[in-house]
Design a protein around this motif. Sequence first.
Motif, PDB file in Angstrom:
ATOM      1  N   UNK A 130      15.039  -9.935   6.302  1.00 12.30           N
ATOM      2  CA  UNK A 130      14.194  -9.180   7.237  1.00 12.30           C
ATOM      3  C   UNK A 130      13.702  -7.868   6.627  1.00 12.30           C
ATOM      4  N   UNK A 131      14.505  -7.266   5.747  1.00 12.01           N
ATOM      5  CA  UNK A 131      14.086  -6.030   5.083  1.00 12.01           C
ATOM      6  C   UNK A 131      12.987  -6.329   4.061  1.00 12.01           C
ATOM      7  N   UNK A 132      13.119  -7.424   3.332  1.00  6.14           N
ATOM      8  CA  UNK A 132      12.095  -7.814   2.362  1.00  6.14           C
ATOM      9  C   UNK A 132      10.778  -8.098   3.070  1.00  6.14           C
ATOM     10  N   UNK A 133      10.845  -8.730   4.241  1.00  3.73           N
ATOM     11  CA  UNK A 133       9.627  -9.006   5.007  1.00  3.73           C
ATOM     12  C   UNK A 133       8.957  -7.719   5.465  1.00  3.73           C
ATOM     13  N   UNK A 134       9.755  -6.733   5.892  1.00  4.96           N
ATOM     14  CA  UNK A 134       9.187  -5.437   6.306  1.00  4.96           C
ATOM     15  C   UNK A 134       8.497  -4.749   5.134  1.00  4.96           C
ATOM     16  N   UNK A 135       9.129  -4.779   3.965  1.00  4.92           N
ATOM     17  CA  UNK A 135       8.533  -4.153   2.786  1.00  4.92           C
ATOM     18  C   UNK A 135       7.261  -4.884   2.366  1.00  4.92           C
ATOM     19  N   UNK A 136       7.266  -6.206   2.470  1.00  3.98           N
ATOM     20  CA  UNK A 136       6.072  -6.975   2.126  1.00  3.98           C
ATOM     21  C   UNK A 136       4.923  -6.633   3.070  1.00  3.98           C
ATOM     22  N   UNK A 137       5.202  -6.520   4.359  1.00  2.00           N
ATOM     23  CA  UNK A 137       4.175  -6.161   5.340  1.00  2.00           C
ATOM     24  C   UNK A 137       3.659  -4.742   5.075  1.00  2.00           C
ATOM     25  N   UNK A 138       4.571  -3.817   4.764  1.00  2.00           N
ATOM     26  CA  UNK A 138       4.173  -2.435   4.470  1.00  2.00           C
ATOM     27  C   UNK A 138       3.279  -2.383   3.237  1.00  2.00           C
ATOM     28  N   UNK A 139       3.607  -3.176   2.217  1.00  2.62           N
ATOM     29  CA  UNK A 139       2.801  -3.209   0.997  1.00  2.62           C
ATOM     30  C   UNK A 139       1.406  -3.762   1.278  1.00  2.62           C
ATOM     31  N   UNK A 140       1.330  -4.794   2.105  1.00  2.00           N
ATOM     32  CA  UNK A 140       0.022  -5.351   2.468  1.00  2.00           C
ATOM     33  C   UNK A 140      -0.782  -4.342   3.280  1.00  2.00           C
ATOM     34  N   UNK A 141      -0.122  -3.635   4.189  1.00  2.00           N
ATOM     35  CA  UNK A 141      -0.791  -2.629   5.024  1.00  2.00           C
ATOM     36  C   UNK A 141      -1.378  -1.513   4.167  1.00  2.00           C
ATOM     37  N   UNK A 142      -0.603  -1.004   3.235  1.00  2.00           N
ATOM     38  CA  UNK A 142      -1.044   0.099   2.393  1.00  2.00           C
ATOM     39  C   UNK A 142      -1.742  -0.341   1.124  1.00  2.00           C
ATOM     40  N   UNK A 143      -1.925  -1.648   0.943  1.00  2.00           N
ATOM     41  CA  UNK A 143      -2.542  -2.206  -0.259  1.00  2.00           C
ATOM     42  C   UNK A 143      -1.867  -1.686  -1.520  1.00  2.00           C
ATOM     43  N   UNK A 144      -0.540  -1.818  -1.552  1.00  2.00           N
ATOM     44  CA  UNK A 144       0.265  -1.315  -2.663  1.00  2.00           C
ATOM     45  C   UNK A 144       1.097  -2.446  -3.268  1.00  2.00           C
ATOM     46  N   UNK A 145       1.513  -2.240  -4.495  1.00  2.00           N
ATOM     47  CA  UNK A 145       2.402  -3.162  -5.183  1.00  2.00           C
ATOM     48  C   UNK A 145       3.837  -2.743  -4.880  1.00  2.00           C
ATOM     49  N   UNK A 146       4.644  -3.686  -4.468  1.00  2.00           N
ATOM     50  CA  UNK A 146       6.057  -3.425  -4.191  1.00  2.00           C
ATOM     51  C   UNK A 146       6.897  -4.197  -5.194  1.00  2.00           C
ATOM     52  N   UNK A 147       7.748  -3.484  -5.936  1.00  2.00           N
ATOM     53  CA  UNK A 147       8.626  -4.114  -6.913  1.00  2.00           C
ATOM     54  C   UNK A 147      10.058  -3.758  -6.545  1.00  2.00           C
ATOM     55  N   UNK A 148      10.878  -4.778  -6.329  1.00  2.00           N
ATOM     56  CA  UNK A 148      12.290  -4.571  -6.005  1.00  2.00           C
ATOM     57  C   UNK A 148      13.120  -5.079  -7.168  1.00  2.00           C
ATOM     58  N   UNK A 149      13.947  -4.215  -7.698  1.00  2.00           N
ATOM     59  CA  UNK A 149      14.841  -4.569  -8.797  1.00  2.00           C
ATOM     60  C   UNK A 149      16.238  -4.715  -8.222  1.00  2.00           C
ATOM     61  N   UNK A 150      16.909  -5.795  -8.592  1.00  2.00           N
ATOM     62  CA  UNK A 150      18.292  -5.992  -8.160  1.00  2.00           C
ATOM     63  C   UNK A 150      19.006  -6.881  -9.150  1.00  2.00           C
TER      64      UNK A 150
END
Length: 140
Positions: free
Chosen positions: A49-69
């Motif tokens: 659910x957190x990954x989905x929120x970040x993906x939606x936020x990235x689409x909203x702001x037209x930004x690239x989201x990179x998660x390292x783990x």
Amino acid sequence: MLVKMGFELSRILIIEPKNAKEALWSTEQCLKSGCCEGVFLWHQGLEVHQAKRLQFAAETGEALSVVMRQQQPTSFSLPVALALELAPCPEGIKVTVTKRKGGSHSQPFTVNMAQAWPSLTQQPKSSNIVPLPRIHSLTG
């Protein structure tokens, strides 16, 4: 190293949150603000659910989201467009595409880090070497 790779340090903001909750909140705010071209997050316990929120936020702001783990033994697949597994190798970094939106996986390849970090690499021994891409800016 960032300057050598063409990054303009005055355009990079490093946020040092106190905990994982603050890290997720600040990442989401940066992504959806429309002020950032990209956000990198190091986070070990990211849930679906957190990954989905970040993906939606990235689409909203037209930004690239990179998660390292780090890879986890019971790691489940996150809802992401692209997932890569990175491993060290003598020439630099071995990259394996583990998930890609739209389907098929490519063969693993090596990102040659000899130019960026010559003291940390050996001479290339493989024919599938890809030169390190030049990135000029994270934010607009």
